[in-house]
Enzyme design. Structure first.
Site, PDB file in Angstrom:
ATOM      1  N   LYS A 107       0.406  20.219   0.908  1.00  0.00           N
ATOM      2  CA  LYS A 107       0.873  19.259   0.147  1.00  0.00           C
ATOM      3  C   LYS A 107       2.457  18.687   0.444  1.00  0.00           C
ATOM      4  CE  LYS A 107      -0.673  18.053  -3.553  1.00  0.00           C
ATOM      5  NZ  LYS A 107      -1.588  17.033  -3.742  1.00  0.00           N
ATOM      6  N   THR A 145       3.191  18.868  -5.897  1.00  0.00           N
ATOM      7  CA  THR A 145       3.379  20.012  -6.546  1.00  0.00           C
ATOM      8  C   THR A 145       5.017  20.616  -6.556  1.00  0.00           C
ATOM      9  OG1 THR A 145       2.777  22.711  -6.674  1.00  0.00           O
ATOM     10  CG2 THR A 145       2.502  21.362  -4.665  1.00  0.00           C
TER      11      THR A 145
END
Length: 329
Positions: free
Chosen positions: A149, A121
């Site tokens: 992430k 992301t």
């Protein structure tokens, strides 16, 4: 090509599976999904009988997962806890799935000589006041979701550098489109507006995001799958940005509803002001976003109008109602 797709019953994963099976009829797909609250078998009901498609209900953290992954060319890892709001009050599950789950998949790839594509992301870069982040920009995550992430991205790169596992990392901007779980911003605004419920907007509503139609992102992942250089990170964005409040207004205008439905609520902790990424690297592979935001948004609104049964079952569940109460209190 034989592809393992993890998290394939979620929003982007299910759209990607459908896209791949339509474009490459000879490809074989194994979809591994734990079926958490956001995983939905109905997302793939139209292709569940395809002879080149298999589904396995399994957690990517389970050590025996490798027994089910033989003779595959690549793992594309969509599996993740992905909602920032949930990460604020329930961070532990994000660390488990997003970090330890990714580690488990990388270990399998190392052992069985399988390529690995990590779906990440743009949030790992954090907020930027002006300009745009590039793939080599520093990571500066602001919440447990983006931190998990970012950690998974670093693990992925370490397996490339240390063990020579063939990897790619794809960092996309905000996706929207059919089958998106209605806790996310655009489907929440659409479904609330359809039902004449308040549209909760954090803070002053001027938080800016870049938005990409999900099928444009699927095409980007496809190009990286076939043309991406090992060890490389690729940003994926439409490069179209807009404040949250303006999206809410566009949705209300399309549906013929009053802006009185907009309700400003207490801001969430650590809320990044603006995201923006450059994606020149993937453009050199021949990709660019095709879907105009206005057309993509209209298509998405119409999909939610036509598929009320799909999202109403979700939104009227006790767990979803409880989540909204925690988030927009």
């Amino acid at each position: 090509m034989k592809i393992v797709i993890t998290g394939g019953c979620g929003f982007i994963g299910s759209n990607f599976i459908r896209y791949i099976l339509e474009k490459y009829p000879s490809y074989k797909i194994l979809n591994i999904d734990k079926l958490t609250y956001a995983g939905n078998l109905e997302n793939l009901k139209d292709i569940e009988k395809n002879p080149n498609y298999k589904f396995l209900k399994k957690d990517i953290c389970e050590k025996d997962l490798e027994e089910f992954i033989d003779d595959y060319d690549v793992i594309v890892n969509f599996a993740a806890e992905s909602h920032v709001d949930r990460s604020i009050y329930q961070p532990e599950i994000f660390l488990k799935t997003d970090i330890l789950g990714t580690f488990n998949l990388l270990e399998i790839c190392k052992k069985k000589n399988i390529r690995f594509i990590q779906i990440s992301t743009d949030e790992v870069y954090g907020s930027i006041e002006k300009g745009s982040f590039e793939e080599n920009s520093n990571l500066n995550p602001s919440n447990p979701y983006s931190a998990s992430k970012a950690s998974a991205d670093l693990l992925t790169l370490s397996f490339f550098k240390t063990y020579k596992v063939g990897v790619n990392i794809i960092r996309s901007c905000n996706n929207y489109g059919p089958y998106q779980y209605p806790e996310k911003f655009i489907p929440l605004m659409i479904t609330n507006a359809i039902e004449n419920k308040k549209l909760p907007i954090y803070g002053d509503g001027l938080y800016i995001r870049e938005w990409i139609f999900v099928l444009d992102n699927c095409k980007a992942i496809d190009i990286i799958l076939h043309k991406g250089k090992e060890g490389e990170i690729y940003n994926v964005s439409s490069e179209f940005s807009i404040p949250n409040i303006e999206i809410a207004k566009k949705i209300l205008e399309y549906l013929g509803k009053s802006e009185d439905l907009i309700e400003f609520v207490k801001d969430r902790p650590g809320h990044d002001r603006r995201y923006s990424i450059k994606c020149e690297k993937i453009k050199k592979l021949g990709w660019s976003a095709e879907t105009d935001f206005e057309k993509g948004l209209a298509f998405t609104i119409e999909w939610y109008i036509k598929n009320k049964n799909w999202w109403r079952k979700i939104k009227y569940s006790k767990s979803f109602i409880s989540h909204l109460e925690k988030t927009y209190k």
